[in-house]
Design an enzyme around this catalytic site. Structure first.
Site, PDB file in Angstrom:
ATOM      1  CB  SER A 124      -0.860  -0.027   1.264  1.00  0.00           C
ATOM      2  OG  SER A 124      -1.441   1.234   1.479  1.00  0.00           O
ATOM      3  CE1 TYR A 149      -4.020  -2.784   5.384  1.00  0.00           C
ATOM      4  CE2 TYR A 149      -3.710  -0.429   4.989  1.00  0.00           C
ATOM      5  CZ  TYR A 149      -3.872  -1.712   4.506  1.00  0.00           C
ATOM      6  OH  TYR A 149      -3.873  -1.937   3.144  1.00  0.00           O
ATOM      7  CE  LYS A 153      -1.527  -4.519   3.199  1.00  0.00           C
ATOM      8  NZ  LYS A 153      -1.787  -5.840   2.637  1.00  0.00           N
TER       9      LYS A 153
HETATM   10  P1  NAD Z   1     -10.958  -7.203   1.056  1.00  0.00           P
HETATM   11  O1  NAD Z   1     -11.159  -7.196   2.529  1.00  0.00           O
HETATM   12  O2  NAD Z   1     -12.140  -6.948   0.184  1.00  0.00           O
HETATM   13  O3  NAD Z   1     -10.267  -8.564   0.598  1.00  0.00           O
HETATM   14  C1  NAD Z   1      -9.399  -9.283   1.430  1.00  0.00           C
HETATM   15  C2  NAD Z   1      -9.853 -10.736   1.415  1.00  0.00           C
HETATM   16  O4  NAD Z   1      -8.985 -11.502   2.241  1.00  0.00           O
HETATM   17  C3  NAD Z   1     -11.274 -10.921   1.957  1.00  0.00           C
HETATM   18  O5  NAD Z   1     -12.012 -11.698   1.046  1.00  0.00           O
HETATM   19  C4  NAD Z   1     -11.064 -11.664   3.275  1.00  0.00           C
HETATM   20  O6  NAD Z   1     -12.148 -12.528   3.572  1.00  0.00           O
HETATM   21  C5  NAD Z   1      -9.762 -12.396   3.017  1.00  0.00           C
HETATM   22  N1  NAD Z   1      -8.958 -12.706   4.216  1.00  0.00           N
HETATM   23  C6  NAD Z   1      -8.576 -11.856   5.205  1.00  0.00           C
HETATM   24  N2  NAD Z   1      -7.811 -12.508   6.116  1.00  0.00           N
HETATM   25  C7  NAD Z   1      -7.716 -13.796   5.680  1.00  0.00           C
HETATM   26  C8  NAD Z   1      -7.056 -14.952   6.178  1.00  0.00           C
HETATM   27  N3  NAD Z   1      -6.352 -14.949   7.320  1.00  0.00           N
HETATM   28  N4  NAD Z   1      -7.153 -16.107   5.478  1.00  0.00           N
HETATM   29  C9  NAD Z   1      -7.877 -16.150   4.308  1.00  0.00           C
HETATM   30  N5  NAD Z   1      -8.516 -15.086   3.809  1.00  0.00           N
HETATM   31  C10 NAD Z   1      -8.441 -13.918   4.476  1.00  0.00           C
HETATM   32  O7  NAD Z   1      -9.808  -6.133   0.752  1.00  0.00           O
HETATM   33  P2  NAD Z   1      -9.332  -5.530  -0.637  1.00  0.00           P
HETATM   34  O8  NAD Z   1      -9.731  -4.106  -0.689  1.00  0.00           O
HETATM   35  O9  NAD Z   1      -9.695  -6.436  -1.734  1.00  0.00           O
HETATM   36  O10 NAD Z   1      -7.753  -5.535  -0.416  1.00  0.00           O
HETATM   37  C11 NAD Z   1      -6.933  -6.605  -0.853  1.00  0.00           C
HETATM   38  C12 NAD Z   1      -5.503  -6.357  -0.393  1.00  0.00           C
HETATM   39  O11 NAD Z   1      -5.065  -5.109  -0.919  1.00  0.00           O
HETATM   40  C13 NAD Z   1      -5.355  -6.272   1.122  1.00  0.00           C
HETATM   41  O12 NAD Z   1      -4.145  -6.895   1.475  1.00  0.00           O
HETATM   42  C14 NAD Z   1      -5.286  -4.787   1.377  1.00  0.00           C
HETATM   43  O13 NAD Z   1      -4.567  -4.483   2.548  1.00  0.00           O
HETATM   44  C15 NAD Z   1      -4.551  -4.298   0.135  1.00  0.00           C
HETATM   45  N6  NAD Z   1      -4.833  -2.892  -0.170  1.00  0.00           N
HETATM   46  C16 NAD Z   1      -6.130  -2.481  -0.290  1.00  0.00           C
HETATM   47  C17 NAD Z   1      -6.389  -1.133  -0.531  1.00  0.00           C
HETATM   48  C18 NAD Z   1      -7.812  -0.650  -0.631  1.00  0.00           C
HETATM   49  O14 NAD Z   1      -8.042   0.570  -0.516  1.00  0.00           O
HETATM   50  N7  NAD Z   1      -8.800  -1.498  -0.872  1.00  0.00           N
HETATM   51  C19 NAD Z   1      -5.329  -0.224  -0.667  1.00  0.00           C
HETATM   52  C20 NAD Z   1      -4.019  -0.699  -0.558  1.00  0.00           C
HETATM   53  C21 NAD Z   1      -3.778  -2.040  -0.305  1.00  0.00           C
END
Ligand code: NAD
Ligand code: UDP
Length: 338
Positions: A124, A149, A153
């Protein structure tokens, strides 16, 4: 390639599975559905016309991870799974460190032992803290992380760098996402946060659909053109395609690369509100509130490295993002429950 997608039922993961399948990759999803819904994957199957093999498992369940990695012999893992709510990470840091760090440690160990040493990791822009350079290049020093959080990362990036140094057979690609918004053109999948949204776009769409009364704009006294915070919003489908471009370049490579995935354009909160109102012909009620703790004034990327090295560039503009976010929300006011 045969690809393990962790967190593939989530917001970015589900959009990425579609693009991976469209590019001819064989995808297997592992997700414990803690922040997602199986319906998302059913819709992905409808959109792509291909089955998505799915295992409901927690990354910390080593036996389950050994079973799936042992039986499929993956070529690469795209690792999305983790918690992502900044506010919750402040109130429940242990939960965040346990899930994000322990889950990834188990994953890395099992992948390595089953011979899969290609990893694409969802990092991120939060790792830059308050960026020293705007637009933010990958050389910009990582900063003081404002919450657990972002810290998770930062720590995971460090773990991957150390691991790759110790075992040069690993090929790690760290993708630093800026602010993903938007939804698939079909309107069948999109962001479906649990409870009151923390992020700007889902808050706006829930005001538009009448679920929330008005948007609170956190501060109008920043040193920006209109005083509200500036971010680099990127369409989730562009972001998803970035992963496919990484895979195109990954074969036979070893090492560690870092890429910003953003558009390179900054929009203020008021720019986003106005653009949403204009393209969708809806009014968004808002009020100006105090700054939110931990927020920074301006953050947008220099995405030049991804363009030079991967041949990837975001195609969609802010109007597409606003239109597609609304197309998803208006057809599914209750997200995947509809
Ligand atoms: P999201 O919460 O929609 O998706 C994450 C998925 O991981 C979910 O389906 C959840 O059920 C699953 N999950 C969480 N912990 C788990 C575990 N221990 N075992 C198995 N499954 C697990 O989030 P997103 O927005 O799709 O983000 C995806 C990734 O991108 C994350 O790592 C997030 O930190 C990173 N990210 C997101 C953003 C954003 O703004 N959405 C920005 C930067 C980075
Ligand atoms: N923001 C806002 N009201 C909200 C949510 C966010 O004014 O209800 C602002 C926030 O202060 C920041 C921008 O919108 O300037 C993007 O915030 P978001 O939480 O979506 O992403 P961040 O960049 O903080 O990860």
């Amino acid at each position: 390639m045969k690809i393990l997608v962790t967190g593939g039922a989530g917001y970015i993961g589900s959009h990425t599975v579609i693009e991976l399948q469209a590019a001819g990759h064989e995808v297997v999803v592992v997700d414990n559905l803690v922040n997602s819904n199986l319906t998302a994957l059913k819709r992905v199957e409808q959109i792509s016309g291909k089955a998505v093999p799915f295992l409901e498992a927690d990354l910390r369940d080593r036996a389950a991870m050994e079973r799936v990695c042992g039986s499929y012999c993956f070529d690469c893992c795209v690792h999305f799974a983790g918690f992502k709510s900044v506010g919750e990470s402040v109130s429940q840091p242990w939960k965040y460190y346990d899930n994000n760090i322990t889950g990834t440690l188990v994953l890395l160990d099992v992948l390595g032992k089953t011979g899969c040493k290609n990893l694409i990791f969802s990092s991120s822009a939060a790792v830059y803290g308050e960026p020293e350079i705007i637009p933010v290049t990958e050389e910009c020093p990582r900063g003081q992380c404002a919450n657990p959080y972002a810290q998770s990362k930062f720590m995971l990036e460090q773990i991957m760098m150390d691991l790759q140094k110790a075992d040069p057979e690993w090929n790690m690609v760290l993708l630093r996402y800026f602010n993903p918004i938007g939804a698939h053109k079909s309107g069948m999948i999109g962001e479906d946060p649990r409870g009151v949204p923390n992020n700007l776009m889902p808050y706006i769409t829930q005001v538009a659909v009448g679920k929330l009364e008005k948007l609170s704009i956190f501060g109008d006294d920043y040193d920006t053109l209109d005083g509200t915070g500036v971010r680099d919003y990127i369409h989730v489908v562009d972001l998803a395609k970035g992963h496919v471009k990484v895979l195109d370049s990954i074969e036979g490579q070893c090492g560690l690369e870092i890429f910003n995935l953003g558009t390179g354009v900054g929009y203020s909160v008021l720019d986003v509100v106005k653009s949403f109102e204009k393209v969708n012909d809806v009014k968004i009620a808002y009020e100006i509130k105090e700054r939110r703790a931990g927020d920074i004034a301006v953050c947008y990327s220099d995405p030049g490295k991804a363009q030079r090295v991967l041949g990837w560039k975001a195609e969609y503009g802010i109007e597409d993002m606003c239109r597609d976010s609304w197309n998803w929300q208006k057809n599914h006011p209750n997200g995947f429950k509809d």
